[in-house]
Enzyme design. Structure first.
Site, mmCIF file in Angstrom:
data_model
loop_
_atom_site.group_PDB
_atom_site.id
_atom_site.type_symbol
_atom_site.label_atom_id
_atom_site.label_comp_id
_atom_site.label_asym_id
_atom_site.label_seq_id
_atom_site.Cartn_x
_atom_site.Cartn_y
_atom_site.Cartn_z
ATOM 1 N N ASP A 67 48.709 9.499 40.122
ATOM 2 C CA ASP A 67 49.993 8.978 41.218
ATOM 3 C C ASP A 67 49.932 9.333 41.867
ATOM 4 O O ASP A 67 49.392 8.126 43.405
ATOM 5 C CB ASP A 67 51.309 9.721 40.892
ATOM 6 C CG ASP A 67 51.732 9.256 39.345
ATOM 7 O OD1 ASP A 67 51.648 8.585 39.190
ATOM 8 O OD2 ASP A 67 52.549 10.153 38.681
ATOM 9 N N GLU A 183 58.803 9.323 36.160
ATOM 10 C CA GLU A 183 59.299 11.269 36.663
ATOM 11 C C GLU A 183 60.813 10.905 36.788
ATOM 12 O O GLU A 183 60.866 11.973 37.358
ATOM 13 C CB GLU A 183 58.787 11.422 37.641
ATOM 14 C CG GLU A 183 56.895 12.020 37.069
ATOM 15 C CD GLU A 183 55.804 11.972 38.164
ATOM 16 O OE1 GLU A 183 56.546 11.994 39.250
ATOM 17 O OE2 GLU A 183 55.289 12.655 37.812
#
Length: 287
Positions: A67, A183
């Site tokens: 990420d 997430e």
């Protein structure tokens, strides 16, 4: 007759699919993307935000995971495009270890790939430990070592964001967040820690889609395919996200992309989504 073939089972499946679709829409997730288009769109988004805000710097902590690697490369591409347009722009990448980072080599590989304009290395252990010690000196007690470690983990995450905002405030910058749809769905971030940012260029992407962007950007395969870990727990170093979540990213992504998931995965994801709703909202205010 099998349960799956009954009208009740069919209706339950439709209801579950409707829930998946609604949540996917809320989190801006899509089943199919064009990787190159998304890279350009999100790079341009960062450029536009810099122009609109008048800020000249982007700031991001680099952990060595996919990420932050992808978000970091997008940031560097954005500031380079701004400079080509004749504007002042700079990307500051930050190393923010707590003591000695066990996967420090991955962070080094990420920085070598991203090629940021500047790298700052700030060890957050002293500040994090000092705050915890001050809390205990002030009378805070914990039920057990596990609870203490959990609280310290959130302190670490928030201390990292304190450091990034200090740099942004000094350099006229915007702090980049690495939150993506997987997430966000699971609330797998620290409120006002890694969940705090000015811009979130990975919004709406599933984990597999972030990996896809990484591949198209040319990130090292070992970072693109790395098993994610928040690594906030001192008593359980390098604990895998999927262990903490109780469900795999493959199942989370399938949920977001409105694909079939097991009943166990559906229930785990939906329960976690509802429990962490407060993390995705602004502070609660009187009506």
């Amino acid at each position: 007759m099998c349960l799956e073939s009954t009208p009740e089972a069919t209706e339950e499946k439709r209801s579950r699919q409707a829930v998946q679709r609604a949540i996917g829409v809320q989190l801006q997730a899509r089943a199919d993307i064009d990787a190159q288009h998304e890279i350009e769109r999100r790079r341009d988004f960062l450029c536009d935000i810099m122009q609109e805000s008048g800020q000249t710097t982007l700031v991001l902590g680099i952990s060595g995971g996919v990420d932050s690697t992808v978000a970091g490369r997008l940031a560097q591409l954005a500031v380079e495009q701004r400079r080509e347009q004749g504007e002042q722009a700079r990307f500051v990448a930050m190393r923010l270890p707590y003591g000695v980072q066990q996967d420090a080599d991955d962070a080094d590989k990420a920085l070598a790939f991203i090629q940021p304009d500047e790298v700052l290395d700030v060890n957050i252990q002293g500040a994090s430990d000092a705050l915890l010690e001050s809390l205990e000196s002030g009378g805070l007690t914990f039920d057990d070592a596990g609870q203490r470690d959990f609280v310290l983990g959130n302190i670490k995450a928030r201390q990292r964001m304190v450091a990034q905002y200090a740099v942004a405030g000094t350099r006229g910058g915007l702090v980049i967040g690495t939150d993506q749809a997987a997430e966000a769905l699971m609330g797998f971030f620290t409120k006002y820690g890694d969940g705090a940012c000015d811009v979130a260029p990975l919004t709406g992407l599933t984990k597999r889609q972030v990996r896809l962007l990484g591949q198209h950007l040319g990130a090292p395969a070992e970072l693109v395919n790395k098993a994610p870990t928040a690594d906030l727990e001192s008593l359980a170093p390098q604990k895998l996200d999927e262990v903490a979540l109780g469900v795999s990213y493959e199942e989370i992504d399938d949920f977001l992309e409105n694909r079939d998931v097991s009943e166990r995965a559906f229930d785990t994801i939906l329960t976690t989504y509802r429990r962490t709703e407060h993390k995705r909202q602004l502070p609660i205010a009187p009506g």
